[in-house]
Write a protein that holds these residues in place. Sequence first.
Motif, PDB file in Angstrom:
ATOM      1  N   LEU A  40     -64.413 -84.170-111.276  1.00 39.18           N
ATOM      2  CA  LEU A  40     -64.126 -82.746-111.096  1.00 39.18           C
ATOM      3  C   LEU A  40     -63.155 -82.527-109.944  1.00 39.18           C
ATOM      4  O   LEU A  40     -62.176 -81.777-110.074  1.00 39.18           O
ATOM      5  N   GLU A  44     -59.185 -81.353-110.412  1.00 33.81           N
ATOM      6  CA  GLU A  44     -58.811 -80.086-109.782  1.00 33.81           C
ATOM      7  C   GLU A  44     -57.705 -80.295-108.755  1.00 33.81           C
ATOM      8  O   GLU A  44     -56.792 -79.469-108.630  1.00 33.81           O
ATOM      9  N   LYS A 197     -69.193 -72.650-111.208  1.00 36.71           N
ATOM     10  CA  LYS A 197     -67.789 -73.016-111.053  1.00 36.71           C
ATOM     11  C   LYS A 197     -67.378 -73.087-109.593  1.00 36.71           C
ATOM     12  O   LYS A 197     -66.205 -73.293-109.295  1.00 36.71           O
ATOM     13  N   SER A 241     -63.823 -75.186-118.947  1.00 43.22           N
ATOM     14  CA  SER A 241     -64.328 -76.229-118.060  1.00 43.22           C
ATOM     15  C   SER A 241     -65.836 -76.391-118.183  1.00 43.22           C
ATOM     16  O   SER A 241     -66.350 -77.512-118.159  1.00 43.22           O
ATOM     17  N   ALA A 297     -60.855 -83.409-121.029  1.00 38.14           N
ATOM     18  CA  ALA A 297     -60.615 -81.971-120.956  1.00 38.14           C
ATOM     19  C   ALA A 297     -60.193 -81.383-122.290  1.00 38.14           C
ATOM     20  O   ALA A 297     -59.886 -80.194-122.362  1.00 38.14           O
TER      21      ALA A 297
END
Length: 335
Positions: A40, A44, A197, A241, A297
């Motif tokens: 993650l 990101e 999130k 996501s 993804a």
Amino acid sequence: RRGTHAPPLPPKSLFPFAFLRAAFPGTMADVKVNDVAGSLFTNEYCDVKIKGVQVPKSTPQTGSCFDQTMPISASRRAGGHAMQTAGVPKFSSPTVTHRWPTDNSTPVEFLKKGDGDKIKLGMLKKPEPVVGPPKADAFKPRDNPPNSQFRKFYERGDLPVAVEHKGMKNVISWKVEVDKLDYHHYLPIFFDGIREKEEPYRFLAVKGVEDMLKAGGQKILPVIPQLIIPIKTALNTRDHSVVCITLQLLQKMVVSAELVGEALVPYYRQILPILNLFKNKNLNSGDKIDYAQRKKACVGELILDTLQLFETYGGEDAFINIKYMVPTYESCINL
């Protein structure tokens, strides 16, 4: 009857890599070794530094790291959507058609001297809205308020976890041994936090689920009924996501212990509708290179891999139940 399904997992090796490579070459051999929580931060960081994606903002209720999350309105729920408030045309008996009602004009809108030429050119005619049903917004992300049970328990200090910062990647520092936890109490709470999130809630919830699935063994099977609502809630947010994280954790859960795949079969009606909705959501990049599959993804690829694992470990009744909810799915088991 269909062909022979996958044999039961051996007791000392809950992840038969040789079998996975033989059944799905090059696709799902890394179900166990894939670090969902660790990727993650990497993904990101790449999106922000390389692609220029804006850093996601925290919700107004979160506040600072020293404050507790502000209460959320009881009318907001994860996966909820607002009712359509668009106007509806009225039926006209003389013309036997649906027509929009005429607006009441104000004195400012009255015709003036010299407006005849504008009327001929159509400049004063208001465009009528198209008569038709409003948009369903089936693929649009829905509300995901910061009111998960995981956030509440973590801010209250009831979870025995903390982030341990290391050189390569972060891990969870457990205050007790994972295999000695009460899975009936903690595993549903951690699963309820996978729709978060914001950090550190998202990392702690996802990594906590991974660690508990890895060390749970036979303690996972009795908790399956309690995990369905958190999983369904996370999928109902329809956030890209969140759905990707949920699918990867479902894959880990199916191969985590004996009979878990078969225990999920009665709950396909709660899990598979969202998978059927996004099954064909793949990026058509033409001759370009898309790294979404490697980064886990691509929703369409993840859904296909998840359904194949469901069928492989779900027993004899898995395929017919998957086919009922996802009509376009084709079996991956050789007849």
